[in-house]
Each structure stands twice: as structure tokens, then as C-alpha cells.
Design an enzyme around this catalytic site. Structure first.
Site, mmCIF file in Angstrom:
data_model
loop_
_atom_site.group_PDB
_atom_site.id
_atom_site.type_symbol
_atom_site.label_atom_id
_atom_site.label_comp_id
_atom_site.label_asym_id
_atom_site.label_seq_id
_atom_site.Cartn_x
_atom_site.Cartn_y
_atom_site.Cartn_z
ATOM 1 C CE LYS B 79 -53.768 48.272 -112.045
ATOM 2 N NZ LYS B 79 -53.058 47.762 -111.059
ATOM 3 C CB SER B 154 -56.202 46.134 -109.306
ATOM 4 O OG SER B 154 -54.844 46.569 -109.392
ATOM 5 C CB SER B 178 -52.550 44.277 -108.203
ATOM 6 O OG SER B 178 -53.699 44.503 -107.375
#
Ligand SMILES: [Zn+2]
Lengths: 495, 524
Positions: B79, B154, B178
Site C-alpha cells: 500500500k 482505503s 481499511s
């Protein structure tokens, strides 16, 4: 003592101080960067003190220990549980946009430090509100030559551990404030907490000051509190406070404005001009949005750890003064002078006093010879070339009657200047002990040459014998004046 | 079998045994990224050269007989909230466009030390703020199961790249769901570990007291493999736990007999889509069939979770994001409109005038101050997207004098109550099960105009973070329209072995996690 206005000052000055002290750690409070002063800009930085994305703080345990040491010496309560808070504000020298500080649960509170005037009887207990730890910001420099353009940032100082010591408004004069700061500095230097070097920014002082003015009917008018910043020596603190109290009195006479009607004003001290000037009000109105720092865990302090810290920290100056006076039977004034020179000098003195066996004699030598020459030469007592053993040797020979004190001073100076031993200096100066036969012969010659003196002494004027001493020294510089006098009187009595 | 069809566990075994080279494995996934990502947009940057170089070096190592790390040859997508010294780290924000950190996040460093191959940085909601991945400054991620739908957020890029077989495993971060929510919407397995289990150092902070990094993969076994490498104490993160790391992979085999799983009846209220409710109940039935006991429990403060979360997280974020002010790095609006070089300090040179010590006492006075404030305002106005601004404002407001007690302080109190709910619940049960989100993947744009509706997406996940415990999400069925449905298990602090074991057992009994989206099918 009570603080009553005198004829000279028709008001009482009320002063509270906020002192920021840089802790003497090798590394910063929340990262491993060095804290060395004077390094090239932005060379002592890492992701954490640069506030780079993803960086995290880790508490420097040594900094916490030093701060606790300071708080303990100030008689503060140490909280068993203390946490960190973020103080949020924007400024280019604050790269994270917040400063890690302590807000509602400082690690210590409620202490006191006495201010003592050794010359007088004045002693005042100045309460400490709180002592907390925080990280320093960096340094901004505005390059005015480039118009509105350049501001340069040095983040070497960002993250340096600071201990903030806040006093209650218990000080009652600018002189007292200065004396208190001296005592505080001495204490912190003694404990190895800080070098308190104001030139390098290791110690910074802000002062809150207002006046209490007695009015008709016994009412006390209180002037608005002013915070003074930018004072870079204890002398400027005193000067700024003197100036500010006069300014406030003048303003009060003109406006009769009292405390509470206006927000606290901040004034900066302009040292060359010798005046304080109003600064912008913006800071006072800012809201720092303190909240608990989620990147750090609270610190818990155990009783055992506290006891060990207390044990390891040694005596503070106030305790040491009393101990020195009692152990070596020296007057409080002497103990004060010695202690105020720092821990190393006290160690030197105690070594000397132990060798000499007579505290007051050692103290006199410390003050009149060692300290005076040390101050002339500069440097630290640990590097002073004449060690306690040598001084004790000289003092011992004086006691034995080998030579008098003024001769001893010359020897001391020569040992210092030449770096030779006491024996070598004594030999080179042709100083030899004068034996009793030699002394009797000399005194007989003197009496024979001075019948007038003999007659005066026989007539009851013993002080006339003093005239013989000068002559004796001319004949033999090594004679002890006391012994010459005693011998001459003895010989006259036998006549 | 193609490398992209293999599990991570099989991949590293094959590389270790010499049945597959790290280079071949890496190439296989890079090919898929090249072929698919233009439609999915899961990656913000792909480090093709770096990945191939690393893979080749691992193969050399093997040939030379040197010991290999536990993840040798395993491609990993990371990420873009985790710092990587050799690739940009942007947090999907214009503010950090092109920013290159001078260091690796602890998790990235551990991955490299384990001989993993980092293939690229995945798309996300800007600064991890969002539940749909639509808040990325670099375009939304498309759900591989239906490109018109959101992958969740997210960590939407991480979830989508694993779902589309563009990486066998990915690293995500979970502040309020997330990892788990996008894993649920993309049909993969995602674990949010106990707070402090994985070091946060080098994770760009959103809400420090809630953020936690975790593995995202196609199965619990693969998550276990990844977690074993990234978990563990880090002296550089004061909030990291010192507890030793158990062998998660070896602990997987174990019966579920006697394991008590809590079911919260309130989860099955009006907001829950019937298809989701059905699949979740089926999963409970499967666990019961596997020997677990299902016990209804009450979480009395769970309904305050979202409100609490949307105070705690924005408050911390408002402070964490203050550093993006244009002064030192990142986006800076210049008076003339051009921008400063990213990632560079503006150092002091000799001759500069010294300002007074401390803040705000600038020697050049008002002109400087107003220029400074203008630079701050414009840099932040230009650099941040609307959701980030909204949360910064929310947090700033809630921390302000006069509001602190009513909002932030109260939220902390409720947070303690929620934590207590969990402690009480875990007296009665070993795990808590339920839905991950109320619906399957929603349409891109469907909720983006309604922040409140978007915040409710986190309904089932935020309490895990507020309590600091662990949670895992995995597929438990599909809608009639073919969209994956997620199931969530939560466990007491440090009970990751049980979370993984229960999930692994379920995945031995079902094959929902084996289904691949049509887009992932290899071209004939
Ligand atoms: Zn540093």
C-alpha cells in the site's frame, strides 16, 4: 521577611519566572540525533526530527532521568504516571506541526527553591508550580537582505530535550530574581542536568511581572501582568525587570489600569536600548489544541527507581553549603563562595582541608590564592596545575614556622608559574629554615645595634620590637617575623 | 500451474525447492499487472526493474547455496502509505506526489530481509481516508468483480490487485476497516492484527492510535505466512508490543471443537442487505458444523462506534497531517504559482540573520508572517483532496478550546466503554463473528456525494480498531449478481493464531475464497 514597599519604591514588584533548560544528553529527546552545539545547519537530523511521513518518536530515557533529577532537587512531587501531549501550531521551524510536550499531567509539580542572600539574612522560599519535559523547535533565520524572500531553517536543535521549570509569582525584586536564577543554574549544573549555557541557548528565561501598589484606604492596586521575553543573560533579566517595574509604575500613574481588564501582554527586551517593547498579541490568542500524543506510551515511575535516582544524584548546593560549614567549621559566607564555584572546586577544597586539618586556613587559601589565580587564568579547577597536596605542603611549612604567609604566597605563585615542585621552588628561592642558633645570633646582633628599642621595651613598650623585624628580614629573608619578635622580647627580658 | 494461480505458501515452497525461479514468478505477476491494471488502477507505481533485479538476485543466492529468507521470491504489493526508499510514497495524495522517503518502513524492511520481491505500490484513498478508494488523487480503483463498482477502501488497490491475481499477497493498513472492508468487497482474505503487533514505523500516519498494518491474500494460510514476517516488536515504535511472534503458519492445523463464536443479533438489523445476512448466517452454520459453538452476545456500545471513530480518527489526523505544510517537503504553492522541488529542505546558509529563539518571534515581522500563512493555506488547499480537508476540519474543530470536552474527551470515554464491551464479550466467547459490511460492492460514484452514507460503510469494522483487538475478513458467499460477500471474525488481543486457524478451517470446508473474477481468467 515581608515585602513592603519602601520609600525608594512605592510598590512591590511581583515576579514569576519560566525557565527552559536544555538537558545535557548526548542525543535528542525522541530520536538518536546528536545535540552538539554549533554543527553545520541540518546535519544533526533524521526522519523523526525532520517530521518526515511515517517517522515515530521514541523517548530518550536519559533525558527523562535528568529531568527527574532536577525535579527531585527542586523538592517536586514526581507523578507515578505521566503522559505526553501534542501542542499544535504551525511554524517553519516546527516540522511536524506540533511540539511533543506535557500538558495536564506533567511528570512533576509542587516544588520549591530558596533564594539565599549570604550577605544578609534574606531568605525566600520560591514555589515551583511544575517541571515538565518537552522537545525544542528548530531555528528560523530571516534573511532580510533578500527583502521579504528568504527564511532559512536549521533543524539541528529540533527535538532537543528541554525541561521547563515554572515558578509561582513569589519573587519580590529584580535582584532577587537574578539571585534565584543563579541558585537554580548552580543547582542544575551541580546535578549534571544542564550546562546552562545561555549563549548557546541551553538556558532561556521568560519573566512574568506586575506591581502591587498600596492605595488609599489600604487597597492594593495590581498592574496588568506582562511577560518579558528575549533576555539572554541573568544580568539582562535583572535590568529588564528594573526597567519594566519602573515602566509599569509610570503607566499606572498615567492610566490607573489594573490587572484583568486586558489580556496578558508580551514584551521583548531590547538589550542595547535597555527597554522592553510590546510584541504582537497573536500568540496569546492561539489555541494549541493539546491532546494526548498517541505515538508514545505513558511513563510510569516506580518508588524503587525514584529512590535509586535520588541516591545517585548527590547533594544539591544548599545541602552542600551547610555540610561544608559544619564539617570544616568555616563561616557560611565561605561555604557559599566555595559551593557557588561548582562541585569540582568543592572537591578540591575538601581534599585541601583534609590535608591541612584546618578548614578556615584551607578556605582562606582557596579564596585568596587558588580562586583568585584561577579566575585570572581561566579554565577549570580540575586543570589547575597546583594540586591540593602542594598547597597543603606550603601551608604546613608556614605552620611549622619555615616561612611566613607572604613568603608562602610567593612560593605558591612560583610553583604555579614554573610548574616545579614546592621543594624545588623553596630551594631555588634560597629559602632554608633558619635554625635557633642562627636566630639567637641574629637577634643578639640586632639588640646590640638598637639600644633605643631595648630601652623602650624595658620601659613597657613591647610594640617597639616591631622595628627590629624589618632589619632582621634584611639580614636574612628566611627568618620568620613572629619568631624574631618572640626571641628579641625573650632576650631583653633576660637582660 | 501458472505462478499466478499458486498460493503464496506454494510459491515460496516452489522457489525454495528450485521448482520455480523467483524471476519467473515475478515476471508472471508483472505480466498480469501490465495486462490488467489499465482497467483496475490498483497500482500507483510498479517497480518493474527493481522487482526483476531483486528476483534475479534471489535466484543467484539460491544457486550459490546461500540461505533464503522465508518469503524468497514472493511478489508483494505494498500500500502506498508505507515508505519505500526506492519508490515514490504518495499516500494517493497530490500533496506527496513524487515524494521519495529516505527510508523504508519497518514492514518493508522486514519484507526485503525475508527476500520478498516488492512489485509496486498500491492505490488507496488519500491518506487512507475513505471506504471506496474514490478519494485517491490518482483515480479510483475498479473492483475486479465488476469494473463499475468500488473495491472498498482505503486499501482498495491492495485488495483489487490480489483479487485480480496481479500479486499473490499485499500489504494493507486498517484504521477503521481499511483492510477488512475492501478484502470483503473484493473476495479475498485480509487480517487487521492487534494494535501494536506490527510496527507502524514508516506507515504514513492517519490516526496513530488506530492504524495497524496487516496482510491481504487469497487465504488465511497466505496471510499467516506474511504476518509471520511482518509481526514483532520494533524498538523504533513505542506502541509496538514486545510479545513474541508465534509460528502462525504451523499453528493453522487445529480443530474448532469447543471454540465459542459470538454472534451479535444487533448486526442483523434493518441496514443489512438480506443477501449478505443470508451468507453470514450460512457461515455461522458452517462453523457450527465444524464443531464451534455459536453464542448470541450483546455489544451495548457498538452503535456509538462510528460516531466515536469519526471523532478520534479526525482529531489525530488533524495533527498528523499538520506536517504537510509546504515548508519542508511535498507540495508547496509558490506566490507565482510554481511549486517547490519535493522532498528537499531549504537549508540555512551562513549570513542569515538569526531570529529570536522560539516560535512566532520572527525578526522581519508582519510581512513574513502573512506570506507564510498564505503559503500554508494555498499549499494545503491545493495539495489535499476534499475528504482529507473535511476530516482535518472535523478534527481541528473537535480539539478546539471549548469543544474538546464535548467531543474529543467524550469520544475517549466512549472508546473505553467499547473496549470494555470487548473484554466482557471475550469472557463468554473466543471469537466474534458477523458481517464485514452491510452490502456487497457498491457502484463507483454511488456514495461519493454523501459523506455520511460513506462513513456508515465502516459500521461493522471501526469498533475493532477502537478496542485495539484483531479482526479478519474472508469471503463467505456471493450475491446473485456475482459479487463477493465478506465474513468478519474478531478476537481478543494477540489471538491472531485463533483468527487464522478458524478462517483456515472454514477455507478447508468451503471454496468461496478460490473463486476468481472473470477478469482474472487467463486469455486462451
Ligand atoms: Zn533526529
Amino acid at each position: 521577611m515581608t515585602a513592603t514597599p519602601t520609600a525608594a519604591a512605592p510598590f512591590t514588584t511581583v515576579i514569576g519566572l519560566e525557565v527552559h533548560v536544555q538537558l545535557q544528553t548526548r542525543t535528542k529527546l525522541f530520536c538518536g540525533c546528536a545535540t552538539t552545539f554549533g554543527a553545520a545547519p541540518n546535519t544533526q537530523v533524521c526522519p523523526t526530527c525532520l517530521g518526515l511521513p511515517g517517522s515515530l518518536p521514541v523517548m530518550n530515557r536519559t533525558a527523562f532521568e535528568l529531568a527527574v533529577r532536577a525535579a527531585l532537587a527542586l523538592g517536586c512531587q514526581i507523578a507515578p504516571f505521566t503522559k505526553w501531549d501534542r501542542k499544535n501550531y504551525f511554524y517553519p521551524d516546527l516540522p511536524k506541526g506540533y511540539q511533543i510536550s506535557q500538558f495536564d499531567l506533567p511528570f512533576s509539580s509542587q516544588g520549591a527553591l530558596e533564594v539565599v542572600d549570604p550577605k544578609g539574612a534574606l531568605t525566600r522560599n520560591v514555589r515551583i508550580t511544575r517541571v515538565h519535559l518537552e522537545e525544542d523547535a528548530g531555528k528560523s533565520m530571516h534573511d532580510e537582505t533578500a527583502g521579504t524572500g528568504d527564511t532559512r531553517i536549521d533543524l539541528n536543535r529540533a527535538g532537543t530535550p528541554l525541561c521547563e521549570i515554572v515558578s509561582e509569582p513569589d519573587l519580590r525584586s529584580p535582584q532577587e530574581a537574578r539571585a534565584w536564577l543563579n541558585e537554580l543554574k548552580l543547582l542544575l549544573v551541580y546535578l549534571g542536568v544542564s550546562d546552562c549555557n545561555m549563549q548557546e541557548g541551553s538556558l532561556r528565561v521568560d519573566a512574568n511581572v506586575n506591581l502591587h501598589i498600596p492605595c488609599d484606604g489600604g487597597r492594593i492596586a495590581k498592574t496588568p501582568i506582562v511577560e518579558i521575553k528575549n533576555m539572554n543573560s541573568f544580568r539582562s533579566v535583572e535590568r529588564a525587570l528594573v526597567y519594566e517595574s519602573a515602566r509599569q509604575y509610570e503607566e499606572w500613574q498615567a492610566t490607573k489600569a489594573e490587572m484583568g481588564k486586558t489580556p496578558k501582554q508580551t514584551r521583548g527586551w531590547d538589550d542595547p536600548a535597555g527597554v522592553t517593547r510590546a510584541q504582537r498579541h497573536k500568540e496569546e490568542s492561539s489555541d494549541y489544541r493539546y491532546f494526548p500524543e498517541p505515538d508514545l506510551v505513558p511513563v510510569t515511575v516506580s518508588e524503587e527507581w525514584l529512590a535509586a535516582t535520588r541516591e545517585a544524584m548527590g547533594d544539591p548546593p544548599s545541602v552542600l553549603r551547610e555540610a561544608l560549614a559544619a564539617t570544616w567549621k568555616i563561616p557560611p559566607y565561605d561555604a557559599d563562595v566555595l559551593v557557588n564555584q561548582g562541585r569540582e572546586l568543592v572537591a578540591y577544597f575538601e581534599d585541601l582541608a583534609a590535608r591541612v586539618g584546618e578548614g578556615k586556613v584551607a578556605s582562606n587559601w582557596m579564596q585568596q590564592d587558588v580562586l583568585r589565580t584561577l579566575n585570572e587564568r581561566g579554565g577549570s579547577i580540575d586543570d589547575f596545575p597546583v594540586r591540593p597536596a602542594a598547597v597543603a605542603d606550603i601551608i604546613g611549612r608556614v605552620a611549622k614556622g619555615d616561612f611566613d604567609t607572604s613568603r608562602a604566597r610567593e612560593i605558591f605563585a612560583e610553583v604555579l608559574a614554573s610548574g616545579r615542585t614546592v621543594d624545588e621552588v623553596v630551594a631555588s628561592m634560597g629559602i632554608a629554615a633558619v635554625d635557633d642558633d642562627e636566630l639567637i645570633t641574629l637577634c643578639r646582633e640586632l639588640l646590640a645595634a638598637n639600644p633605643r628599642v631595648v630601652a623602650d621595651v624595658q620601659g613597657g613598650k613591647e610594640q617597639a620590637a616591631a622595628g627590629l623585624i624589618g632589619q632582621a628580614k634584611k639580614k636574612n629573608p628566611n627568618v620568620n617575623p613572629g619568631k624574631v619578635r618572640a626571641m628579641c622580647l625573650e632576650l631583653i627580658r633576660q637582660m | 500451474m501458472q505462478p499466478s494461480d499458486m498460493s503464496a505458501v506454494d510459491l515460496v515452497t516452489a522457489v525454495r525447492h528450485g521448482d520455480l525461479t523467483a524471476l519467473r514468478a515475478t515476471e508472471a505477476f508483472l505480466e498480469r499487472i501490465e495486462r490488467l491494471d489499465s482497467q483496475i488502477n490498483a497500482f500507483l507505481s510498479v517497480d518493474r526493474e527493481g522487482a526483476l533485479r531483486t528476483a534475479a538476485a534471489i535466484d543467484e543466492k539460491r544457486k550459490a547455496g546461500q540461505p533464503l529468507g522465508p518469503l524468497a521470491g514472493l511478489p508483494v504489493a505494498v500500500k502506498d502509505a508505507l515508505c519505500t526508499f526506492d519508490q515514490p510514497t504518495t499516500c494517493a495524495s497530490k500533496m506527496l506526489a513524487g515524494f521519495r522517503p529516505p527510508y523504508d518502513a519497518e514492514v518493508v524492511a522486514r519484507l526485503r530481509a525475508a527476500d520478498a520481491v516488492i512489485v509496486g505500490k498500491t492505490n488507496m484513498d488519500e491518506f487512507a481516508m475513505g471506504g471506496s478508494n474514490e478519494n485517491s488523487a490518482f483515480g479510483p480503483v475498479h473492483n475486479p468483480w465488476d469494473l463499475t463498482r468500488a473495491p472498498g477502501g482505503s486499501s482498495g488497490g491492495s485488495a483489487a490487485c490480489v483479487a485480480a491475481d496481479m500479486a499473490p499477497v499485499a500489504i494493507g493498513s486498517d484504521t477503521g476497516g481499511s483492510i477488512r472492508q475492501p478484502a470483503g468487497l473484493c473476495g479475498i482474505t485480509g487480517l487487521k492484527p492487534t494494535y501494536g503487533r506490527v510496527s507502524r514505523r514508516g506507515l504514513v500516519a492517519f490516526a496513530s492510535s488506530l492504524d495497524q498494518i496487516g496482510p491481504m491474500a487469497r487465504s488465511a494460510a497466505d496471510c499467516a505466512l506474511l504476518l509471520e514476517t511482518i509481526a514483532g516488536h520494533d524498538p523504533g515504535d513505542a506502541t509496538s508490543l514486545e510479545s513474541p511472534v508465534p509460528p502462525y503458519g504451523a499453528d493453522l492445523d487445529g480443530p474448532l471443537e469447543g471454540v465459542r463464536i459470538g454472534r451479535v443479533p444487533a448486526h442483523f438489523g434493518a441496514g443489512l442487505c438480506p443477501e449478505v445476512a443470508h451468507a453470514v448466517e450460512e457461515a455461522f452454520a458452517a462453523f457450527r458444523a465444524a464443531g464451534a459453538t455459536i453464542i448470541d452476545i450483546d455489544m451495548p456500545h457498538a452503535d456509538a462506534g462510528v460516531a466515536t471513530y469519526y471523532l478520534v480518527a479526525p482529531c489525530e489526523a488533524s495533527s498528523n497531517l499538520a506536517r504537510y505544510d509546504g515548508a519542508h517537503y511535498g507540495h508547496r504553492a509558490e506566490p507565482g504559482g510554481h511549486r517547490a522541488e519535493p522532498g528537499r529542505l531549504h537549508p540555512v546558509e551562513p549570513g542569515g540573520h538569526r531570529a529570536e529563539p522560539g516560535k512566532g518571534s520572527g525578526a522581519s515581522g508582519g510581512g513574513f508572517e502573512s506570506a507564510l500563512v498564505e503559503m500554508y493555506c494555498r499549499s494545503r488547499a491545493e495539495g489535499f483532496g476534499p475528504e482529507v480537508k473535511r476530516r482535518i476540519m472535523l478534527g481541528t474543530y473537535a480539539l478546539s478550546a471549548g469543544y474538546y470536552d464535548a467531543y474529543y474527551a467524550k469520544a475517549l470515554k466512549v472508546r473505553r466503554l467499547i473496549r470494555q464491551d470487548y473484554l466482557d464479550a471475550f469472557e463468554k466467547v473466543d471469537l466474534i463473528g458477523g458481517p464485514v459490511s452491510a452490502t456487497a460492492a457498491f457502484k463507483l460514484g454511488e456514495k461519493s456525494g454523501d459523506p455520511l452514507a460513506m462513513y456508515l460503510v465502516d459500521l461493522y469494522t471501526v469498533c475493532t480498531n477502537l478496542a485495539g483487538v484483531g479482526g479478519i475478513s474472508f469471503p463467505c458467499g456471493f450475491t446473485k449478481g456475482g459479487l463477493p460477500i465478506g465474513f468478519q471474525l474478531q478476537a481478543p488481543a494477540l489471538a491472531e493464531p485463533l483468527l487464522l486457524r478458524a478462517t483456515d478451517r472454514y477455507q478447508h470446508l468451503t471454496d468461496w475464497h478460490r473463486r476468481r473474477p472473470a477478469i482474472a481468467a487467463r486469455p486462451r
